[in-house]
Design a protein around this motif. Structure first.
Motif, mmCIF file in Angstrom:
data_model
loop_
_atom_site.group_PDB
_atom_site.id
_atom_site.type_symbol
_atom_site.label_atom_id
_atom_site.label_comp_id
_atom_site.label_asym_id
_atom_site.label_seq_id
_atom_site.Cartn_x
_atom_site.Cartn_y
_atom_site.Cartn_z
ATOM 1 N N ASP A 171 47.722 64.337 -90.906
ATOM 2 C CA ASP A 171 46.644 64.235 -89.928
ATOM 3 C C ASP A 171 46.861 65.214 -88.786
ATOM 4 O O ASP A 171 47.994 65.477 -88.360
ATOM 5 C CB ASP A 171 46.541 62.801 -89.406
ATOM 6 C CG ASP A 171 45.791 61.901 -90.369
ATOM 7 O OD1 ASP A 171 44.749 62.349 -90.872
ATOM 8 O OD2 ASP A 171 46.246 60.777 -90.614
ATOM 9 N N CYS A 172 45.759 65.754 -88.284
ATOM 10 C CA CYS A 172 45.820 66.861 -87.326
ATOM 11 C C CYS A 172 44.536 66.863 -86.496
ATOM 12 O O CYS A 172 43.764 65.900 -86.540
ATOM 13 C CB CYS A 172 45.982 68.181 -88.071
ATOM 14 S SG CYS A 172 44.712 68.439 -89.337
ATOM 15 N N LEU A 173 44.291 67.935 -85.770
ATOM 16 C CA LEU A 173 43.120 68.009 -84.898
ATOM 17 C C LEU A 173 41.828 67.793 -85.677
ATOM 18 O O LEU A 173 40.920 67.109 -85.227
ATOM 19 C CB LEU A 173 43.085 69.366 -84.188
ATOM 20 C CG LEU A 173 42.034 69.535 -83.086
ATOM 21 C CD1 LEU A 173 42.360 68.622 -81.897
ATOM 22 C CD2 LEU A 173 41.979 70.988 -82.620
ATOM 23 N N GLU A 174 41.740 68.383 -86.876
ATOM 24 C CA GLU A 174 40.507 68.297 -87.664
ATOM 25 C C GLU A 174 40.217 66.886 -88.155
ATOM 26 O O GLU A 174 39.069 66.539 -88.414
ATOM 27 C CB GLU A 174 40.575 69.266 -88.850
ATOM 28 C CG GLU A 174 40.378 70.719 -88.500
ATOM 29 C CD GLU A 174 41.651 71.378 -87.975
ATOM 30 O OE1 GLU A 174 42.683 70.663 -87.824
ATOM 31 O OE2 GLU A 174 41.631 72.591 -87.703
ATOM 32 N N THR A 175 41.264 66.071 -88.327
ATOM 33 C CA THR A 175 41.032 64.707 -88.792
ATOM 34 C C THR A 175 41.004 63.716 -87.628
ATOM 35 O O THR A 175 40.086 62.917 -87.503
ATOM 36 C CB THR A 175 42.116 64.280 -89.802
ATOM 37 O OG1 THR A 175 43.398 64.254 -89.167
ATOM 38 C CG2 THR A 175 42.151 65.226 -90.980
#
Length: 336
Positions: free
Chosen positions: A291-295
């Motif tokens: 998980d990261c900024l896009e998620t």
């Protein structure tokens, strides 16, 4: 005892949420010739003159929304995946982690493998679907760096793992935690790419985007196509969950600029589903293994708020592979 070297590479993250660190990250990322694949002068003017100066403060603010006590979620989970894989493989292997942009750098990770006197190196770009701008960029840089060594060890690459059975099972299991039957529709939202980058992957010059369903099946012509591999990943997860075709949609997020990107756009799909009276959406993001900024922000916050403004009620993210032991088994299987 001689060891086998394993290099895991994810996309990257700023060193902190400070605007200066975000600026360095965006500058390195967007100046990559495979990411913005236009002539260098044009790319320099666009990135350094317009995008980075204007986007850095805004992007830094977004990173502050997802940063936690462990720092960057992407880096935290990537380090955890490397640690878990090292424990799973044992002393016969040396596992190192790198980020394509910023730290830990690919150069520093390769130096550790060289200092460890490994007998071979296997590189796994942590992108399930192949794209020139992600996996291709990692492979190119590794080849450039190792190619300068006086002694080049045997080296191999995992091109993609979009159809890995264990990865599919993890995504499916993560979805089951959310009681799928309580949702009106399921989205498989992949990171977007400009259409021109898909066209470049069609070596025949006569297949890509020539029909509306060219990505619906995986074949010899489009086997390295990011969109076709993404559709294939979605079909496999849907099959694992017994989702009928009418229950889910494949779409693409994170569009930048005005030129055509891979479609349909996630924002357009949200509008369509809201117009049909759909209230609750379950969203996968299978282009990421952590998980990261896009998620954590784009889907969990932005798309949730956008869908509510359109008349919907809830957008629920299916968490990524993160620290799943089953995903570590998937990585080990690719290696062994």
């Amino acid at each position: 005892m001689s060891k086998k070297g394993i290099l895991l590479v994810n996309l990257g993250t700023p060193d902190s949420t400070a605007t200066a660190d975000v600026k360095k990250y965006l500058d390195q990322f967007l100046m990559d010739e495979r990411v913005i694949d236009i002539p260098k002068l044009n790319r320099t003017l666009l990135v350094k003159g317009i995008i980075v100066p204007f986007r850095s403060p805004k992007t830094a603010k977004l990173y502050r929304e997802i940063w936690n006590e462990n720092g960057s979620p992407l880096l935290y989970y990537s380090k955890l995946q490397a640690k878990m894989l090292q424990e799973r493989l044992g002393d016969e292997y040396q596992v190192e982690l790198a980020m394509r942009y910023q730290n830990p750098s690919i150069a520093s990770a390769l130096d550790k493998l060289k200092s460890g006197l490994v007998e071979s190196i296997q590189v796994i770009p942590l992108f399930p679907q192949y794209a020139s701008a992600s996996s291709g960029s990692v492979i190119q840089l590794v080849m450039e760096l190792v190619g300068k060594w006086p002694t080049v060890p045997p080296i191999s690459f995992v091109n993609s793992f979009h159809d890995n059975e264990l990865m599919i099972k993890v995504f499916a299991e993560n979805a089951r935690k959310h009681q799928i039957d309580t949702y009106d529709h399921v989205l498989f939202s992949f990171h977007g790419l400009p259409e021109r980058q898909l066209l470049k992957c069609d070596h025949t010059g006569s297949y890509c985007l020539k029909s509306s369903d060219c990505c619906q099946t995986l074949n010899d012509t489009n086997k390295f196509c990011y969109s076709a591999q993404g559709h294939h990943t979605a079909r496999l997860i849907a099959a694992e969950l017994n989702l009928p075709k009418e229950k889910y949609t494949v779409c693409f997020q994170s569009r930048l600029g005005k030129e055509p990107w891979v479609q349909p756009y996630t924002t357009d799909v949200l509008k369509k589903l809201a117009g049909e009276g759909k209230k609750r959406l379950l969203v996968f993001s299978p282009a990421f293994v952590a998980d990261c900024l896009e998620t954590l922000y784009e889907i969990t916050v932005e798309y949730h708020e956008e869908f509510r403004e359109l008349g919907g009620e809830h957008v629920q993210l299916v968490e990524s592979l993160n620290d799943s032991p089953v995903f570590i088994e998937a990585l080990a299987g690719m290696i062994k």
